[in-house]
Design a protein around this motif. Structure first.
Motif, PDB file in Angstrom:
ATOM      1  N   GLN A 147       0.754  -1.220   0.079  1.00  0.00           N
ATOM      2  CA  GLN A 147      -0.025   0.167   0.001  1.00  0.00           C
ATOM      3  C   GLN A 147       0.763   1.194   0.097  1.00  0.00           C
ATOM      4  O   GLN A 147       1.959   1.321   0.848  1.00  0.00           O
ATOM      5  N   TRP A 148       0.540   2.216  -1.044  1.00  0.00           N
ATOM      6  CA  TRP A 148       1.360   3.443  -0.918  1.00  0.00           C
ATOM      7  C   TRP A 148       0.382   4.593  -0.585  1.00  0.00           C
ATOM      8  O   TRP A 148      -0.821   4.723  -1.205  1.00  0.00           O
ATOM      9  N   ARG A 149       0.553   5.515   0.473  1.00  0.00           N
ATOM     10  CA  ARG A 149      -0.171   6.212   1.048  1.00  0.00           C
ATOM     11  C   ARG A 149       0.402   7.748   1.048  1.00  0.00           C
ATOM     12  O   ARG A 149       1.471   7.743   1.470  1.00  0.00           O
TER      13      ARG A 149
ATOM     14  N   ASP B 187      -2.501   7.543  -4.176  1.00  0.00           N
ATOM     15  CA  ASP B 187      -2.412   6.190  -3.280  1.00  0.00           C
ATOM     16  C   ASP B 187      -2.770   5.153  -3.914  1.00  0.00           C
ATOM     17  O   ASP B 187      -3.732   5.106  -5.129  1.00  0.00           O
ATOM     18  N   ARG B 188      -2.225   4.080  -3.874  1.00  0.00           N
ATOM     19  CA  ARG B 188      -2.610   2.784  -4.541  1.00  0.00           C
ATOM     20  C   ARG B 188      -2.270   1.548  -3.814  1.00  0.00           C
ATOM     21  O   ARG B 188      -1.663   1.656  -2.902  1.00  0.00           O
ATOM     22  N   ASP B 189      -3.216   0.405  -4.197  1.00  0.00           N
ATOM     23  CA  ASP B 189      -2.587  -0.865  -3.600  1.00  0.00           C
ATOM     24  C   ASP B 189      -2.121  -1.789  -4.752  1.00  0.00           C
ATOM     25  O   ASP B 189      -2.695  -1.835  -5.965  1.00  0.00           O
TER      26      ASP B 189
ATOM     27  N   THR C 208      -0.285  -6.131  -5.348  1.00  0.00           N
ATOM     28  CA  THR C 208       0.018  -7.483  -4.799  1.00  0.00           C
ATOM     29  C   THR C 208       1.085  -7.909  -5.747  1.00  0.00           C
ATOM     30  O   THR C 208       0.827  -8.437  -6.642  1.00  0.00           O
TER      31      THR C 208
END
Length: 406
Positions: free
Chosen positions: A284-286, A294-296, A298
């Motif tokens: 997770q980038w916040r 912001d993004r998720d 895997t």
């Protein structure tokens, strides 16, 4: 530069003193200091060539940029206490310049041991128990090939998962059907410029540090004689980016949360071994701002590997591996669109076929040769290859390595 954290050394001294005081007196035979001290070492040098892309140095023109030299020692003060440490010099192209560093330095305390179970604690700079190879990844004699499967054991962020400054609890339960082992650890991870370049996809005007202690856990099963190994291990890491003014593309003081876990299986017979591992890494980038919304994602990687002992001193290795920066965007098209073409789709995945040959000349000397066929560039270091548009999607690697140990 040799890093020697004061708190680490102070803790080791305290534990040593406490254990010596607590050691029962009146032992019938006490081995000498020389008998209780063990010193070992190793050195390896590899030569590499790639058809395109930089890998451990300027490999398209031939590179000698992969060198490892290590020396380790252990001193058993008593059946309950052992101190162990290793200093490593590792030259890995542009990723590491060979400066000596403390690979591990720990106190290993045996809390309880009998025929049914054992429990202990390690304190200091500990090796993280992740997957089948992370604890011994610096020793070339323990590798299945010259290079570990890069879609699981990323050399470009090696230090982040290699070791931690903290504490490890471990226990083993011995049963007729095999051994069950569990471990739980927490500590401060080792973060360097390679971590920043990999998780931010480039070099920005700032630095990444750990935001909190990492947590690691593992659960393993070993059948008698270790014919079958099964394991599940993982780590949770939080990183914080501290920006500095003046960057071309300024980022906010964002955070990156990473959960890295590996499922492992290995079967060993007299002349051959089969190994498979699966890795998933939710991230997770916040709060980095508009430049990095912001993004998720895997990341995912897996491999299947077979080794066969042709002769007592000759071993053949065959491995296939695949890895993806985001398993929801395996072809990388979404990444390329979101970056307006600055990050091409071919950086989002890697498929690698490896064939290796090992010759154990003696117990001290080993020679290896390895050929790899690559499709994609997910495993490449952003520090060694900063020009994403210059990547070659299809490329070959050939390497030879000589290794010595004592």
């Amino acid at each position: 530069m040799l890093h020697q954290p004061r708190t680490l050394l102070a803790s080791l001294l305290v534990l040593t003193s406490a254990a010596l005081v607590a050691e029962p007196r009146g032992e019938a035979t006490i081995p000498s200091l020389f008998e209780r001290l063990q010193i070992h070492g190793f050195a390896s040098q590899a030569a590499l060539w790639t058809s395109t892309n930089r890998y451990y140095g300027d490999s398209p023109d031939g590179s000698l940029g992969f060198t490892e030299i290590g020396i380790n020692s252990s001193l058993r003060f008593s059946p309950r206490l052992m101190l162990a440490a290793q200093i490593l010099s590792r030259r890995a192209g542009d990723m590491s310049d060979g400066s000596p560093e403390i690979d591990f330095a720990l106190a290993d305390i045996n809390l309880v041991a009998n025929e049914g179970y054992r429990a202990g604690i390690q304190l200091g700079r500990i090796k993280n128990r992740l997957g089948l190879y992370n604890e011994t990844r610096d020793v070339p004699f323990t590798h299945p090939g010259i290079f570990l499967p890069q879609v699981v054991y990323f050399d470009k962020v090696r230090n982040l998962v290699l070791s931690s400054d903290g504490i490890l609890l471990h226990t083993d339960l011995y049963q007729p059907f095999g051994t069950l082992s569990a471990s739980l650890a927490t500590g401060k991870p080792v973060v360097d410029d390679n971590v920043e370049a990999a998780y931010l996809t480039g070099d920005f005007n700032g630095s990444i540090q750990s935001d909190a202690n990492s947590w690691l856990a593992g659960l393993w099963f070993n059948s008698p004689a270790e014919g079958l190994k099964l394991g599940l291990s993982g780590a949770a890491v939080s990183l914080r980016y501290d920006p500095r003014p003046g960057g071309v593309l300024p980022l906010g003081p964002g955070t990156i949360d990473v959960l890295y876990w590996i499922a492992s299986a290995q079967y060993n017979a007299e002349r051959w071994s089969l190994t498979a591992e699966y890795m998933a890494e939710p991230m997770q980038w916040r709060d980095f701002g508009p430049v990095r919304p912001d993004r998720d994602a895997t990341a995912e990687g897996y491999y299947a590997q077979g080794t066969y002992r042709l002769l007592p001193n000759w071993q053949l290795m065959l491995r296939y591996e695949e890895g993806f920066a985001d398993r929801a965007d395996r072809n990388g098209r979404k990444l390329e669109q979101q970056s307006f073409g600055a990050i091409p789709a071919l950086t989002a995945s890697s498929q690698i076929l490896s064939l290796g040959l090992r010759w154990d000349i003696s117990r001290q000397w080993m020679l290896r040769a390895e050929f790899q066929r690559h499709v994609g560039n997910f495993i490449l270091s952003e520090i060694e290859n900063p020009d994403f548009l210059g990547y070659g999607k299809h490329w070959d690697l050939f390497a030879v390595q000589a290794a010595f140990r004592f």
